[in-house]
Scaffold this active site. Structure first.
Site, PDB file in Angstrom:
ATOM      1  N   HIS A   1      -9.745   2.076   0.657  1.00 21.04           N
ATOM      2  CA  HIS A   1      -8.296   1.875   0.579  1.00 21.04           C
ATOM      3  C   HIS A   1      -7.910   1.409  -0.826  1.00 21.04           C
ATOM      4  CE1 HIS A   1      -4.263   1.182   1.463  1.00 21.04           C
ATOM      5  NE2 HIS A   1      -4.343   0.350   2.487  1.00 21.04           N
TER       6      HIS A   1
ATOM      7  N   HIS B   1      -2.358   7.562   6.872  1.00 21.10           N
ATOM      8  CA  HIS B   1      -2.668   6.279   6.236  1.00 21.10           C
ATOM      9  C   HIS B   1      -4.081   5.869   6.647  1.00 21.10           C
ATOM     10  CE1 HIS B   1      -1.832   2.589   4.174  1.00 21.10           C
ATOM     11  NE2 HIS B   1      -2.000   1.858   5.260  1.00 21.10           N
TER      12      HIS B   1
ATOM     13  N   PHE C   1       1.779  -3.645   3.927  1.00 24.29           N
ATOM     14  CA  PHE C   1       2.116  -4.955   4.467  1.00 24.29           C
ATOM     15  C   PHE C   1       3.599  -5.224   4.222  1.00 24.29           C
ATOM     16  CE2 PHE C   1      -2.353  -7.080   3.976  1.00 24.29           C
ATOM     17  CZ  PHE C   1      -2.796  -6.350   5.053  1.00 24.29           C
TER      18      PHE C   1
ATOM     19  N   LYS D   1      -9.425   8.077   3.346  1.00 26.35           N
ATOM     20  CA  LYS D   1      -9.901   6.708   3.119  1.00 26.35           C
ATOM     21  C   LYS D   1     -11.311   6.512   3.667  1.00 26.35           C
ATOM     22  CE  LYS D   1      -5.504   4.150   2.904  1.00 26.35           C
ATOM     23  NZ  LYS D   1      -4.518   5.218   3.197  1.00 26.35           N
TER      24      LYS D   1
ATOM     25  N   CYS E   1       0.804  -1.224   0.000  1.00 22.76           N
ATOM     26  CA  CYS E   1       0.000   0.000   0.000  1.00 22.76           C
ATOM     27  C   CYS E   1       0.835   1.270   0.000  1.00 22.76           C
ATOM     28  CB  CYS E   1      -0.949  -0.014   1.191  1.00 22.76           C
ATOM     29  SG  CYS E   1      -1.980  -1.495   1.226  1.00 22.76           S
TER      30      CYS E   1
END
Length: 418
Positions: free
Chosen positions: A342, A305, A403, A337, A165
């Site tokens: 996302h 984020h 991730f 978001k 991401c």
């Protein structure tokens, strides 16, 4: 070595809440949610039945049917947003040297729909390997910038960054560095993703990463809220034209802002979970401020984020409080978001655009869907809850994490002509 200055001269967006920059911005400031029941496939047997799809996208505006059949949706999205950004920047063959124009793009997954379709088709063929000859060139993540390059004849650096991401933020960082080091004059950068598929939704669902608020999709993405239960998958694309300052001035380009600095770090902690104290996030923001030559008290706005996950939201806000200290309460913090969902590898790009437009218009888009205060979150932080807030923004930061512990941050500032 004297580093060259880098500015932003063009923007393009294709998102779940708007198919161009103006539509996207209007939806952001008005707090519009892009979440709705999935229309791409039958969700009857699926745990999560909603996502933030791009709506009313007509590929024929950008390409003919023959070309579209050879492109996965994530590459179609990339072409749409990059076309808008290039036009917005006023780039023409006459005012650039195509050998000094590159395309650096981000995609965390790439052509997942293509991969899914080909494997499912193979399964029906009794083991006979009948694959579409365009299977590989449609699927691979690097193909989006390749098409942008070929479409426009740009002959500079051309590749994709893959860091989950954080992918499109890493693409912007690379673009920034190539230009300030003198290797390019212009780079089309950003990212795209199109992972709302059976495989994409099923994979994230099996990790318990997605919200399951099927009774109210439009309120499911609720960053910082005590009742958040996972992220909402989105799709789309964001494109930015990064350009060397003197080059932009020489061709009379409009300039949105300057790219002030960037940072990267790794959590070195867990495959998918953030460090609970935000150690890597602290490092990435400190690295960004150091690169920009700025102090914490100069920052006005942070687009977080902020995925609406129980662990991630708290860790990021802890990191902000650590880095910015008493000034943290003076910063407008938000998570767009809450509206777009996302976008995975495309998230950094569309959120950077939101930060730049907040600077341009003096309005911070809200974090929508907040209903219940989380007692673990500092109540003095201004999370720009539910309603947009007007304020002058001279410096904005955009955070993205992926991730694997990948952290990336890009800082934008109003242009200083001195």
């Amino acid at each position: 070595m004297v580093l060259r200055r880098v500015v932003v001269t063009g923007l393009g967006a294709l998102t779940p809440i708007g198919n161009n920059i103006q539509e996207y911005w209007n939806s952001l400031v008005n707090g519009i949610s892009g979440a709705a029941p999935i229309t791409y496939y039958d969700t009857e047997k699926h745990k999560t039945k909603f996502a933030c799809e791009v709506k009313n996208f007509n590929f024929e505006v950008y390409m003919d049917r023959k070309e579209a059949r050879r492109l996965d949706k994530f590459a179609q999205y990339a072409i749409a947003s990059s076309d808008e950004a290039i036009k917005d920047a006023g780039i023409t063959p006459e005012n650039i040297d195509k050998q000094r124009v590159g395309v650096i793009w981000g995609a965390g997954i790439g052509g997942l729909e293509t991969f899914q379709e080909e494997v499912l088709y193979y399964a029906k063929c009794d083991g006979n390997p009948k694959f579409n000859p365009f299977f590989i060139p449609k699927m691979i993540a690097d193909i989006a910038p390749a098409h942008i390059s070929m479409r426009n004849g740009f002959m500079g650096p051309n590749y994709t960054t893959v860091s989950a991401c954080a992918s499109s933020s890493n693409a912007m960082i690379d673009a920034f560095n190539y230009i300030r080091l003198g290797m390019c004059d212009v780079i089309i950068t950003g990212g795209s993703e199109a992972a709302i598929t059976i495989a994409g939704m099923g994979g994230f669902s099996s990790m318990h990463a997605l919200s399951t608020r099927n009774d109210s999709p439009e309120t499911a993405s609720r960053p910082f809220d005590a009742t958040r239960d996972g992220f909402v998958l989105g799709e789309g694309s964001g494109a930015l034209v990064f350009e060397e300052y003197e080059h932009a001035k020489a061709r009379g380009a409009k300039i949105y802002c300057e790219v002030g600095g960037c940072g990267m770090s790794s959590d070195a902690y867990h495959l998918t979970a953030p460090h609970p104290e935000g150690v890597g996030v602290i490092a990435v923001m400190e690295n960004t401020l150091r690169d920009a030559g700025m102090t914490p008290d100069q920052v006005d706005h942070i687009n977080t984020h902020g995925t609406s996950t129980p662990l991630g939201d708290v860790a990021e806000l802890k990191a902000i409080s650590h880095v910015f200290g008493s000034h943290a309460k003076n910063i407008n913090i938000n998570s767009t978001k809450s509206m777009t969902g996302h976008l995975l590898g495309g998230a950094g790009a569309v959120e950077a655009i939101a930060s730049i437009l907040a600077m341009k218009y003096g309005i911070i888009p809200p974090t929508i869907n907040h209903q219940v205060a989380d007692p673990t979150i500092d109540p003095e932080l201004n999370l720009t809850l539910n309603v947009a807030q007007k304020r002058e923004v001279n410096v904005a930061m955009s955070n993205t994490f992926g991730f694997g512990g990948h952290n990336a941050c890009v800082l934008f500032k109003k242009l200083d002509n001195e």
